[in-house]
Design an enzyme around this catalytic site. Structure first.
Site, PDB file in Angstrom:
ATOM      1  N   ASP A 367      13.223  -9.077 153.599  1.00  0.00           N
ATOM      2  CA  ASP A 367      13.296  -8.277 152.383  1.00  0.00           C
ATOM      3  C   ASP A 367      12.872  -9.078 151.160  1.00  0.00           C
ATOM      4  OD1 ASP A 367      13.854  -5.679 152.775  1.00  0.00           O
ATOM      5  OD2 ASP A 367      15.931  -5.759 152.120  1.00  0.00           O
ATOM      6  N   ASP A 446      18.664   0.495 155.391  1.00  0.00           N
ATOM      7  CA  ASP A 446      19.930   0.152 154.746  1.00  0.00           C
ATOM      8  C   ASP A 446      21.109   0.816 155.429  1.00  0.00           C
ATOM      9  OD1 ASP A 446      18.556  -1.347 152.838  1.00  0.00           O
ATOM     10  OD2 ASP A 446      18.167   0.427 151.627  1.00  0.00           O
TER      11      ASP A 446
END
Length: 554
Positions: A367, A446
């Site tokens: 990320d 997520d």
């Protein structure tokens, strides 16, 4: 890559990470700033009402008022039949005191603005046939401008004239975008619900509904229910390969977005149909009635499951056909997305805490790298995450949007979008709802990535009969991490990758509980899940003694 195998539960041994990689390629997107405003158009006929349209402007030029009551209203002059590149393009009646709309092209924005200003126009709108963006120009030129200049879509100009008539007065203003929208609370509830339900289902799938006696503190292995399909398990080696594949895939999407986006849409459509079927079939099978069967080519089929399969395929086809109709299809999209996440967490297994740590830490690095490091490597200094999320890849033809980590405001989509998000309509009216799709978004990653850890905690609780303490604590930690992410976004108004908060919250919580209960060694290595010889041997007396010593009872 065959995502169908992952979601259908028919994965070949040793191939789980390859199919799963495509499913876990989820968007971690960051904020893309844009100077957006609103054109408030009012018809001279009160019965026709008021309409609002999106404009894009450059605040370094002449700024636009932030509040409506401080903005001045002017008569709209439609000159979209000309480019206003020469003084001869000004009509004989002039444009003094008007808000002028002209066609884009043939000369610079500065040139158009200079002619409008010389003829005493109050503002200039440039109508664009395709996309809109803030106008650009040399600093020495735009510093001389005294009138606002903005871009508007030509289709909006046509719509305005059709709805409001020929006599229109308009005002330009740019209200600030509210940092907090109540839609994020709906997303929060959906995310926590999906993680909790998917993790609970994962444990039920492996160990059934049987409960061990509370008096027996050693691990319980339900041999009849426990899975023996190693193809569904992400070991440390496959986790590393898995993350490498995810990295390669996002780079490929960056360079070949226009083509690969349709591949992702096709895979999601198939995966969503299979996932929805698996989720609903688990409920249908609990119904004791209507179990009609028939035989075809020596195979038995249950009628109600065939009807369910047709229903799920139909829902997926409807989504494919109407995927860009944002008036209602977001409801179907979210249902398919939740089913996708639930089935993913049920299908993919983490054998021990060690694999969970490796997966979450590597994806956190993934990320951070693709959001914050890649801007130093790309020609336009934009992160690969932003470019892919905006639907442009390396072409730079991105749609303007205001992204907030996995939670985002969806951009205007002239290009196809990757269907890897939960979408909820924004509840607070603002420039965001005028200029972009009125949705807040949360990437599937997520939900799924921390959900795999929560699912492991659920299975460990069932193995060790710990009254769901790991499962409940990790679920609450996930909820806390989501809240921290929202708070960071509100306070900093800057992009925050969700895993930056979810990973520490969940991993630290699980570690502290295991350490306090003196079960860290067992929790780290797993128990009875990854068996070398592929068998499910019951615990021996030595195993029992080792377990009791680990708990401090021996």
């Amino acid at each position: 890559l065959r995502l169908r195998s992952v979601l259908g539960g028919a994965m070949a041994p040793g191939r789980g990470w390859r199919e799963a990689a495509f499913g876990l390629l989820l968007l971690r997107v960051c904020q893309v700033t844009a100077e957006e405003g609103i054109l408030r158009a009012v018809s001279s006929d009160p019965s026709l009402g008021v309409k609002q349209y999106c404009i894009m402007y450059n605040s370094q030029w002449m700024p636009i008022p932030k509040v409506l009551n401080k903005a001045n209203e002017h008569q709209l002059k439609d000159l979209t039949n000309t480019h206003l590149c020469n003084s001869t393009d000004v009509p004989p009646e002039g444009i003094k005191g008007n808000l002028v709309v002209v066609k884009r092209g043939n000369c610079t924005f500065i040139r158009k603005a200079q002619i409008a200003q010389q003829n005493s126009a109050k503002a200039l709108l440039v109508a664009s046939l395709d996309s809109i963006f803030p106008p650009l120009g040399n600093k020495s030129d735009y510093q001389k401008l005294k009138i606002p200049v903005a871009l508007i879509l030509y289709d909006d100009v046509l719509s305005m004239k059709k709805i409001l008539g020929a006599h229109i007065s308009a005002v330009l203003y740019s209200p600030p975008i509210p940092t907090l929208d109540y839609s994020i609370m709906i997303i929060f509830i959906l995310a926590v619900f999906t993680v909790a339900l998917g993790s609970y289902w994962s444990g039920m799938e492996d160990y059934g509904s049987e409960s061990s006696s509370p008096s027996d503190s050693r691990p319980q292995v339900h041999e009849g229910n426990k899975t023996n399909d190693s193809g569904k398990i992400l070991t440390p080696v496959t986790v590393v390969i898995f993350v490498i594949i995810c990295s390669v895939m996002i780079v490929l999407l960056y360079f070949f977005y226009k083509w690969l986006v349709y591949l992702v849409i096709s895979i999601f459509a198939l995966a969503a149909a299979v996932s929805l079927f698996n989720c609903l079939a688990a409920l249908v099978k609990r119904i004791p009635h209507w179990k009609y069967k028939f035989t075809f080519h020596r195979r038995s089929f249950e009628v109600r499951l065939l009807i369910l399969a047709v229903f799920c395929i139909t829902m997926s086809i409807i989504w494919v056909v109407f995927r860009n109709d944002d008036r209602w299809v977001w409801i179907l999209h979210d249902c398919l997305g939740v089913a996708f996440c639930l089935n993913f967490m049920k299908t993919l297994k983490m054998p021990h805490f060690k694999s969970c740590v490796i997966l979450l830490v590597l994806l956190l690095i993934y990320d951070v790298f693709f959001v914050f490091i890649t801007p130093f490597m790309t020609k336009n200094h934009e992160s690969i995450m932003v470019e892919v999320a905006a639907g442009s890849g390396s072409t730079g033809e991105k749609n303007t949007g205001n992204y907030l980590m996995g939670l985002a405001v969806e951009p205007v989509a002239h290009n196809e979008k990757l269907p890897v998000v939960i979408r909820v309509p924004r509840l607070v009216t603002s420039v965001a709802t005028i200029c972009r799709m009125p949705f807040s978004l949360l990437g599937f990653g997520d939900i799924i990535v921390p959900g795999l850890l929560v699912a492991y905690c659920r299975r460990f609780d069932l193995q060790t009969n710990t009254s769901n303490i790991y499962f409940i604590s990790c679920t609450l930690a996930y909820a806390g991490g989501m809240l921290l992410t929202f708070i960071a976004l509100i306070l900093s108004t800057m992009a925050q990758p969700a895993l930056l908060y979810l990973v520490p919250c969940t991993l630290i919580t699980c570690s502290v509980i295991a350490w306090r209960r003196k079960e860290m060694k067992m929790f780290w290595a797993g128990n009875g899940y990854e068996v070398l010889d592929g068998s499910n041997e019951p615990l021996t007396q030595d195993d029992e003694s080792s377990w009791n010593n680990e708990r401090g009872d021996g």
